[in-house]
Design an enzyme around this catalytic site. Structure first.
Site, PDB file in Angstrom:
ATOM      1  N   CYS A  98      45.913  45.329  42.591  1.00 33.36           N
ATOM      2  CA  CYS A  98      44.700  45.509  42.566  1.00 33.36           C
ATOM      3  C   CYS A  98      43.815  44.714  43.629  1.00 33.36           C
ATOM      4  CB  CYS A  98      43.981  45.462  41.097  1.00 33.36           C
ATOM      5  SG  CYS A  98      43.936  43.668  40.407  1.00 33.36           S
ATOM      6  N   ASN A 132      44.049  40.710  41.215  1.00 35.35           N
ATOM      7  CA  ASN A 132      44.968  40.084  40.489  1.00 35.35           C
ATOM      8  C   ASN A 132      44.850  39.487  39.080  1.00 35.35           C
ATOM      9  OD1 ASN A 132      48.374  38.517  41.035  1.00 35.35           O
ATOM     10  ND2 ASN A 132      47.982  40.537  39.715  1.00 35.35           N
ATOM     11  N   CYS A 182      42.508  41.200  36.898  1.00 33.94           N
ATOM     12  CA  CYS A 182      41.838  42.099  35.702  1.00 33.94           C
ATOM     13  C   CYS A 182      42.922  43.492  35.741  1.00 33.94           C
ATOM     14  CB  CYS A 182      40.547  42.516  36.178  1.00 33.94           C
ATOM     15  SG  CYS A 182      39.314  41.317  36.188  1.00 33.94           S
ATOM     16  N   ARG A 183      42.739  44.260  36.573  1.00 35.55           N
ATOM     17  CA  ARG A 183      43.604  45.681  36.570  1.00 35.55           C
ATOM     18  C   ARG A 183      45.214  45.375  36.538  1.00 35.55           C
ATOM     19  NH1 ARG A 183      40.058  48.513  40.789  1.00 35.55           N
ATOM     20  NH2 ARG A 183      40.183  46.341  41.449  1.00 35.55           N
ATOM     21  N   SER A 184      45.535  44.734  37.759  1.00 35.12           N
ATOM     22  CA  SER A 184      47.061  44.658  37.881  1.00 35.12           C
ATOM     23  C   SER A 184      47.815  43.737  36.847  1.00 35.12           C
ATOM     24  CB  SER A 184      47.278  44.533  39.311  1.00 35.12           C
ATOM     25  OG  SER A 184      46.894  43.028  39.964  1.00 35.12           O
ATOM     26  N   ASP A 211      36.922  48.817  39.069  1.00 29.58           N
ATOM     27  CA  ASP A 211      37.178  47.560  38.933  1.00 29.58           C
ATOM     28  C   ASP A 211      36.207  46.886  37.875  1.00 29.58           C
ATOM     29  OD1 ASP A 211      36.628  44.873  39.338  1.00 29.58           O
ATOM     30  OD2 ASP A 211      36.287  44.967  41.529  1.00 29.58           O
TER      31      ASP A 211
HETATM   32  P1  4NP Z   1      40.728  43.086  39.807  1.00 29.71           P
HETATM   33  O1  4NP Z   1      39.268  42.611  39.671  1.00 29.71           O
HETATM   34  O2  4NP Z   1      40.936  43.604  41.163  1.00 29.71           O
HETATM   35  O3  4NP Z   1      41.008  43.959  38.904  1.00 29.71           O
HETATM   36  O4  4NP Z   1      41.468  41.797  39.635  1.00 29.71           O
HETATM   37  C1  4NP Z   1      38.601  41.832  40.377  1.00 29.71           C
HETATM   38  C2  4NP Z   1      38.685  40.439  40.271  1.00 29.71           C
HETATM   39  C3  4NP Z   1      37.811  39.602  41.042  1.00 29.71           C
HETATM   40  C4  4NP Z   1      36.877  39.951  41.762  1.00 29.71           C
HETATM   41  C5  4NP Z   1      36.813  41.403  42.134  1.00 29.71           C
HETATM   42  C6  4NP Z   1      37.556  42.278  41.238  1.00 29.71           C
HETATM   43  N1  4NP Z   1      36.071  39.194  42.642  1.00 29.71           N
HETATM   44  O5  4NP Z   1      35.313  39.717  43.310  1.00 29.71           O
HETATM   45  O6  4NP Z   1      36.263  37.995  42.559  1.00 29.71           O
END
Ligand code: 4NP
Length: 163
Positions: free
Chosen positions: A7, A10, A12-14, A123
């Site tokens: 993702c 790294n 939240c989703r992955s 996201d």
């Molecule tokens: P992920 O979510 O891609 O599912 O881990 C996010 C985590 C952090 C951010 C964006 C998306 N950020 O902008 O910091």
């Protein structure tokens, strides 16, 4: 089989996808390697987002000790399948692919449960816990399909050994 979940951050989703798939594989006695990475390195070295940890825990999946890292071109050599969460991850990963063999490893995670749909797992970072629950369920459905496919593969491998 070595599977990498990718993702953006790294956190939240992955990591949820990594924890869910690993737990389901262990429960069915399937021997696979699962890891996760982010296309961006902002959160490298951090544990997953507290909301992701909490929701996963409510579903019996412990992701609290996972550590974020940035996706690297080397991952194309280390993994057989690279599942991305959304269109932006897809283009970021494809941009790093060196050849057709690398490109063929990359697919949307939701294509595991609805082939060719190229659907995004949104996201959840800027939303509330509800978003994390929805994302968890979407990931779980895709992981169930991956497990079913691996079970079928395992079965046919065993049968060909017997023959
Ligand atoms: P992920 O979510 O891609 O599912 O881990 C996010 C985590 C952090 C951010 C964006 C998306 N950020 O902008 O910091």
């Amino acid at each position: 089989m070595k599977i990498l979940m990718v993702c953006l951050g790294n956190i939240c989703r992955s990591p949820m996808a990594e924890g869910i798939l690993r737990k389901k594989a262990e429960a069915r006695g399937i021997n696979i390697t699962v890891d996760s990475a982010g296309t961006d390195g902002w959160h490298a070295g951090q544990h997953p987002d507290k909301r992701a940890v909490l929701i996963a825990k409510q579903y019996g999946v412990d992701i609290s000790k996972l550590v974020a890292r940035k996706f690297s071109v080397n991952d194309f050599d280390l993994y057989d399948r690279i599942y991305v969460m959304d269109a932006s991850n897809y283009s970021d990963v494809l941009e790093m692919a060196r050849n057709e063999q690398d490109r063929l490893k990359v697919d949307y995670l939701l294509n595991a449960s609805s082939a060719g749909s190229n659907e995004n797992i949104p996201d959840p970072y800027y939303g509330g816990e509800d978003g994390f629950i929805q994302v968890f369920r979407m990931i779980e459905k895709a992981c169930d399909s991956i497990i079913e496919k691996l079970m079928t593969l395992n079965k046919s491998e065993k049968e060909s050994l017997k023959a």
